[in-house]
Design an enzyme around this catalytic site. Structure first.
Site, mmCIF file in Angstrom:
data_model
loop_
_atom_site.group_PDB
_atom_site.id
_atom_site.type_symbol
_atom_site.label_atom_id
_atom_site.label_comp_id
_atom_site.label_asym_id
_atom_site.label_seq_id
_atom_site.Cartn_x
_atom_site.Cartn_y
_atom_site.Cartn_z
ATOM 1 N N SER A 8 -2.599 5.123 5.597
ATOM 2 C CA SER A 8 -3.417 3.669 5.180
ATOM 3 C C SER A 8 -4.027 3.158 6.408
ATOM 4 O O SER A 8 -3.275 2.848 7.431
ATOM 5 C CB SER A 8 -2.411 2.836 4.647
ATOM 6 O OG SER A 8 -2.741 1.193 4.919
ATOM 7 N N HIS A 33 -6.266 6.264 2.756
ATOM 8 C CA HIS A 33 -5.904 5.027 1.865
ATOM 9 C C HIS A 33 -6.512 3.753 2.415
ATOM 10 O O HIS A 33 -6.188 3.300 3.545
ATOM 11 C CB HIS A 33 -4.476 4.851 1.894
ATOM 12 C CG HIS A 33 -3.775 3.994 0.902
ATOM 13 N ND1 HIS A 33 -3.621 4.158 -0.467
ATOM 14 C CD2 HIS A 33 -3.317 2.884 1.157
ATOM 15 C CE1 HIS A 33 -3.088 3.050 -1.111
ATOM 16 N NE2 HIS A 33 -2.895 2.170 -0.062
ATOM 17 N N ASP A 35 -6.677 -0.266 1.741
ATOM 18 C CA ASP A 35 -6.046 -1.429 1.235
ATOM 19 C C ASP A 35 -7.162 -2.583 1.239
ATOM 20 O O ASP A 35 -7.279 -3.093 2.071
ATOM 21 C CB ASP A 35 -4.757 -1.669 1.998
ATOM 22 C CG ASP A 35 -3.700 -0.695 1.962
ATOM 23 O OD1 ASP A 35 -3.353 -0.614 0.785
ATOM 24 O OD2 ASP A 35 -3.219 -0.168 2.740
ATOM 25 N N MET A 37 -7.254 -6.520 0.321
ATOM 26 C CA MET A 37 -6.636 -7.659 -0.040
ATOM 27 C C MET A 37 -7.441 -8.873 -0.158
ATOM 28 O O MET A 37 -8.182 -8.901 0.877
ATOM 29 C CB MET A 37 -5.402 -7.728 1.058
ATOM 30 C CG MET A 37 -4.461 -6.675 1.034
ATOM 31 S SD MET A 37 -3.136 -6.856 2.260
ATOM 32 C CE MET A 37 -2.392 -5.204 2.254
ATOM 33 N N HIS A 66 -7.020 0.873 -2.873
ATOM 34 C CA HIS A 66 -5.910 0.227 -3.360
ATOM 35 C C HIS A 66 -6.494 -1.123 -3.509
ATOM 36 O O HIS A 66 -6.287 -1.877 -2.465
ATOM 37 C CB HIS A 66 -4.784 0.584 -2.581
ATOM 38 C CG HIS A 66 -3.609 -0.319 -3.041
ATOM 39 N ND1 HIS A 66 -2.277 -0.258 -2.132
ATOM 40 C CD2 HIS A 66 -3.248 -0.958 -4.056
ATOM 41 C CE1 HIS A 66 -1.523 -1.154 -2.772
ATOM 42 N NE2 HIS A 66 -1.936 -1.508 -3.996
ATOM 43 N N MET A 68 -5.782 -4.694 -3.991
ATOM 44 C CA MET A 68 -4.987 -5.905 -4.452
ATOM 45 C C MET A 68 -5.655 -7.404 -4.419
ATOM 46 O O MET A 68 -5.735 -7.991 -3.542
ATOM 47 C CB MET A 68 -3.883 -5.956 -3.147
ATOM 48 C CG MET A 68 -2.994 -4.634 -3.182
ATOM 49 S SD MET A 68 -2.236 -4.547 -1.326
ATOM 50 C CE MET A 68 -3.369 -3.430 -0.747
ATOM 51 N N MET A 137 4.468 0.891 -5.814
ATOM 52 C CA MET A 137 4.770 0.275 -4.424
ATOM 53 C C MET A 137 6.392 0.259 -4.241
ATOM 54 O O MET A 137 7.055 -0.112 -4.966
ATOM 55 C CB MET A 137 4.358 -1.186 -4.625
ATOM 56 C CG MET A 137 2.884 -1.506 -4.644
ATOM 57 S SD MET A 137 1.572 -0.851 -3.498
ATOM 58 C CE MET A 137 2.468 -1.668 -2.141
ATOM 59 N N GLY A 144 1.580 -4.335 6.017
ATOM 60 C CA GLY A 144 2.019 -2.858 6.530
ATOM 61 C C GLY A 144 3.173 -3.323 7.212
ATOM 62 O O GLY A 144 3.697 -4.113 7.490
ATOM 63 N N ASP A 179 3.722 4.101 -2.098
ATOM 64 C CA ASP A 179 3.211 3.335 -0.857
ATOM 65 C C ASP A 179 3.944 2.046 -0.289
ATOM 66 O O ASP A 179 4.379 1.260 -0.941
ATOM 67 C CB ASP A 179 1.728 2.528 -1.600
ATOM 68 C CG ASP A 179 0.952 1.664 -0.568
ATOM 69 O OD1 ASP A 179 1.301 1.733 0.672
ATOM 70 O OD2 ASP A 179 -0.020 1.131 -1.069
HETATM 71 C C1 DX5 Z 1 0.748 -2.872 1.531
HETATM 72 C C2 DX5 Z 1 -0.172 -1.564 1.583
HETATM 73 C C3 DX5 Z 1 0.245 -0.593 2.176
HETATM 74 C C4 DX5 Z 1 0.551 -0.299 3.698
HETATM 75 C C5 DX5 Z 1 1.636 0.453 3.929
HETATM 76 O O1 DX5 Z 1 0.243 -3.818 0.491
HETATM 77 O O2 DX5 Z 1 -0.445 -1.385 0.200
HETATM 78 O O3 DX5 Z 1 -0.716 0.714 1.916
HETATM 79 O O4 DX5 Z 1 -0.389 -0.370 4.641
HETATM 80 O O5 DX5 Z 1 2.154 0.361 5.262
HETATM 81 P P1 DX5 Z 1 3.332 1.050 5.852
HETATM 82 O O6 DX5 Z 1 3.354 2.509 5.546
HETATM 83 O O7 DX5 Z 1 3.291 0.514 7.258
HETATM 84 O O8 DX5 Z 1 4.511 0.302 4.999
HETATM 85 ZN ZN ZN Z 2 -1.874 0.532 -0.361
#
Ligand code: DX5
Ligand code: ZN
Length: 230
Positions: A8, A33, A35, A37, A66, A68, A137, A144, A179
């Site tokens: 990610s 990956h 993310d 948001m 991904h 969100m 999830m 993260g 994830d």
């Molecule tokens: C959280 C994200 C993840 C995140 C994972 O909302 O969807 O992809 O970056 O990070 P780690 O591996 O540090 O938990």
């Molecule tokens: Zn993610």
């Protein structure tokens, strides 16, 4: 079983994002990956289609977007045009889940649903034919570096059983991605519970010295070694 590792880029150095993407794939990662948001569906704000378009020339690896965000549909074609290969979204964020899956597929991407820790797997039951990926999830979405929620292991086993039953009757495969909080010391256990695709943000991008272009080699090799024992 083929395993995929999807770092990610949320935990990458955003000042050098193109280099980070190229380095992590050269070090043996399979997917990028990505993310997204929106500070509405989740309490954080990250990157959008412009950044996807900017990193697209840096790799030929699949970009796994991904989402969100809420609403979902408006932004889907933008990501398809920006070079996304896989687009996943949270069913609670779309008013018409079946329609959104169709929209992603019609845009030329693979489609998937994302399940928060408290979201029941039944959301997938009537749309299996439109799913290429199921993403569980293992943390609450938004950040993260959080810890893996152990209850995800049972949920993975349940999702694996649903997918295997579907594959047996349809001949189609659906990937099972996980994830959040995936590390060298828990990836094998997560794979044994049924996951085949692993997002890892802080575990990968937190590794090694910033000046070393090969700094992701050893963490990715360690993740692979752990998976080889499954
Ligand atoms: C959280 C994200 C993840 C995140 C994972 O909302 O969807 O992809 O970056 O990070 P780690 O591996 O540090 O938990
Ligand atoms: Zn993610």
């Amino acid at each position: 079983m083929t395993f995929r590792i999807a770092p990610s880029i949320l935990s990458a150095n955003f000042a050098k994002l193109g280099e980070e993407v190229a380095n992590v794939i050269a070090s043996g990662a399979d997917w990028v990956h990505f993310d997204v948001m929106d500070n509405h569906y989740v309490p954080n704000l990250t990157i959008g289609p412009l950044v996807c378009e900017a990193i697209r020339p840096c790799t030929t690896a699949p970009i796994d977007v991904h989402l969100m965000v809420k609403p979902v549909d408006r932004i889907v074609p933008d990501f398809a045009k920006a070079g996304a290969n896989i687009i996943t979204f949270h069913p609670e964020a779309s008013d018409h889940v079946d329609r959104t899956l169709g929209l992603i597929r019609d845009s030329g991407c693979q489609a998937g649903l994302v399940f928060n820790p408290a979201t029941p797997l039944t959301w997938m039951d009537h749309v299996m034919d439109k799913l290429d990926v199921v993403l569980l999830m293992s943390v609450n979405p938004g950040f993260g570096g959080q810890s893996f929620i152990p209850g995800t292991l049972d949920k993975l086993r349940e999702a694996r059983a649903k997918i295997d039953a579907y594959t047996a009757r349809s001949g189609r495969t659906i990937l099972l991605e996980v994830d959040g909080g995936v590390k060298v010391d828990n990836i094998a256990e997560i794979a044994r519970a049924g996951a085949d695709t692993f997002v890892a943000g802080s575990a990968v991008f937190g590794a090694g010295k910033d000046s070393d272009p090969q700094r992701y080699n050893s963490v990715l090799a360690n993740l692979r070694t752990a998976l080889a024992g499954v």
